[in-house]
Write a protein that holds these residues in place. Sequence first.
Motif, PDB file in Angstrom:
ATOM      1  N   TYR A  81       0.783  -1.119   0.029  1.00 10.88           N
ATOM      2  CA  TYR A  81      -0.008  -0.257  -0.189  1.00 10.88           C
ATOM      3  C   TYR A  81       0.834   1.111   0.008  1.00 10.88           C
ATOM      4  CZ  TYR A  81      -3.941  -3.069   1.104  1.00 10.88           C
ATOM      5  OH  TYR A  81      -4.662  -4.357   0.952  1.00 10.88           O
ATOM      6  N   GLY A  82       2.129   1.144   0.593  1.00 12.58           N
ATOM      7  CA  GLY A  82       3.025   2.356   0.595  1.00 12.58           C
ATOM      8  C   GLY A  82       4.145   2.283  -0.254  1.00 12.58           C
ATOM      9  N   PHE A  83       3.653   1.526  -1.570  1.00 11.50           N
ATOM     10  CA  PHE A  83       4.963   1.381  -2.287  1.00 11.50           C
ATOM     11  C   PHE A  83       5.344   2.689  -3.095  1.00 11.50           C
ATOM     12  CE2 PHE A  83       6.788   0.595  -6.818  1.00 11.50           C
ATOM     13  CZ  PHE A  83       7.601  -0.646  -6.221  1.00 11.50           C
ATOM     14  N   LEU A  91       7.440   0.023   5.477  1.00 14.23           N
ATOM     15  CA  LEU A  91       7.457  -0.671   7.120  1.00 14.23           C
ATOM     16  C   LEU A  91       6.005  -0.944   7.482  1.00 14.23           C
ATOM     17  CD1 LEU A  91       6.863   1.766   9.405  1.00 14.23           C
ATOM     18  CD2 LEU A  91       8.867   2.602   8.528  1.00 14.23           C
ATOM     19  N   THR A  92       6.057  -1.718   8.519  1.00 16.14           N
ATOM     20  CA  THR A  92       4.667  -2.103   9.233  1.00 16.14           C
ATOM     21  C   THR A  92       4.983  -1.656  10.815  1.00 16.14           C
ATOM     22  OG1 THR A  92       4.124  -3.737   7.360  1.00 16.14           O
ATOM     23  CG2 THR A  92       2.865  -3.834   9.859  1.00 16.14           C
ATOM     24  N   LEU A 128       5.619   4.081   3.980  1.00 18.22           N
ATOM     25  CA  LEU A 128       4.613   3.587   4.599  1.00 18.22           C
ATOM     26  C   LEU A 128       3.360   4.056   4.120  1.00 18.22           C
ATOM     27  CD1 LEU A 128       3.333   5.715   6.759  1.00 18.22           C
ATOM     28  CD2 LEU A 128       5.382   5.340   7.734  1.00 18.22           C
ATOM     29  N   SER A 129       2.068   3.298   4.491  1.00 18.21           N
ATOM     30  CA  SER A 129       0.819   3.820   4.140  1.00 18.21           C
ATOM     31  C   SER A 129       0.088   4.015   5.565  1.00 18.21           C
ATOM     32  CB  SER A 129       0.277   2.970   3.158  1.00 18.21           C
ATOM     33  OG  SER A 129      -1.372   3.088   3.153  1.00 18.21           O
ATOM     34  N   ASN A 153      -7.934   5.334   0.661  1.00 23.43           N
ATOM     35  CA  ASN A 153      -8.231   6.448   1.821  1.00 23.43           C
ATOM     36  C   ASN A 153      -7.067   6.344   2.540  1.00 23.43           C
ATOM     37  OD1 ASN A 153      -8.381   3.461   2.784  1.00 23.43           O
ATOM     38  ND2 ASN A 153     -10.124   4.128   4.189  1.00 23.43           N
ATOM     39  N   SER A 154      -5.939   6.163   2.020  1.00 29.28           N
ATOM     40  CA  SER A 154      -4.672   6.295   2.693  1.00 29.28           C
ATOM     41  C   SER A 154      -3.705   6.979   2.197  1.00 29.28           C
ATOM     42  CB  SER A 154      -4.108   4.826   2.866  1.00 29.28           C
ATOM     43  OG  SER A 154      -4.833   4.064   3.484  1.00 29.28           O
ATOM     44  N   ASP A 155      -2.752   7.849   2.927  1.00 28.86           N
ATOM     45  CA  ASP A 155      -1.668   8.475   2.401  1.00 28.86           C
ATOM     46  C   ASP A 155      -0.265   7.607   2.341  1.00 28.86           C
ATOM     47  OD1 ASP A 155      -2.743  11.015   2.227  1.00 28.86           O
ATOM     48  OD2 ASP A 155      -2.437  11.540   4.262  1.00 28.86           O
ATOM     49  N   THR A 156       0.216   7.724   1.317  1.00 24.91           N
ATOM     50  CA  THR A 156       1.586   7.221   1.276  1.00 24.91           C
ATOM     51  C   THR A 156       2.658   8.270   1.919  1.00 24.91           C
ATOM     52  OG1 THR A 156       1.011   5.809  -0.624  1.00 24.91           O
ATOM     53  CG2 THR A 156       3.347   6.236  -0.256  1.00 24.91           C
ATOM     54  N   MET A 157       3.618   7.821   2.543  1.00 23.98           N
ATOM     55  CA  MET A 157       4.345   8.720   3.215  1.00 23.98           C
ATOM     56  C   MET A 157       5.902   8.065   3.063  1.00 23.98           C
ATOM     57  SD  MET A 157       2.423   9.944   6.779  1.00 23.98           S
ATOM     58  CE  MET A 157       3.481  11.401   7.183  1.00 23.98           C
ATOM     59  N   VAL A 158       6.866   9.046   3.082  1.00 20.18           N
ATOM     60  CA  VAL A 158       8.319   8.527   2.963  1.00 20.18           C
ATOM     61  C   VAL A 158       9.270   9.178   3.842  1.00 20.18           C
ATOM     62  CG1 VAL A 158       9.040  10.148   0.926  1.00 20.18           C
ATOM     63  CG2 VAL A 158      10.056   7.984   1.412  1.00 20.18           C
TER      64      VAL A 158
END
Length: 171
Positions: A81-83, A91-92, A128-129, A153-158
Amino acid sequence: MSVRPAVARDADFLWRILLEAYNWNGEQRFTAEQLAAEPHAARYLVGWPRKDDFGIIAETDTGEPIGAVWARHLPESEPGYGFIAPDVPELTLGLLPEHRGRGHGRALMEALIQAAAEGVAPVGRLSLSVEDGNPAVHLYTALGFTRVGRNGNSDTMVLDVQTCPTPLKNP
């Protein structure tokens, strides 16, 4: 609480934490069986640990695991999801519900970032997501993660590990 590196024998506990991460809002949106059968979720742990996987386990003073964070490279053909890219591990993070809100998530994240920064797992960025409404977004932002995209409904963050603004503690 103390932290240590995640190893192969932690796989069952990591599955439990993945379930907590998916059910972060206290609702049982998924069961353990559903999660294991869901290919998109399973890719975060099937075959743990692979060569480039790394993670941290949080434990009580008596050695009982209470939370974990781990990072895994995923291929572009099977993104999470956070690719971001194949060279940026996703990460999780998760904690058992009774251990949330006590700073353990921050300690886990700082230990993982420290491991990445020290070359234990040579990565320049982590991704991450985070779903809308998840209070963990405040932790991620405080640690220097920035929003780079949106997926449903998610943000991808780096996070750029080398320029992380947070003063990190040695685990």
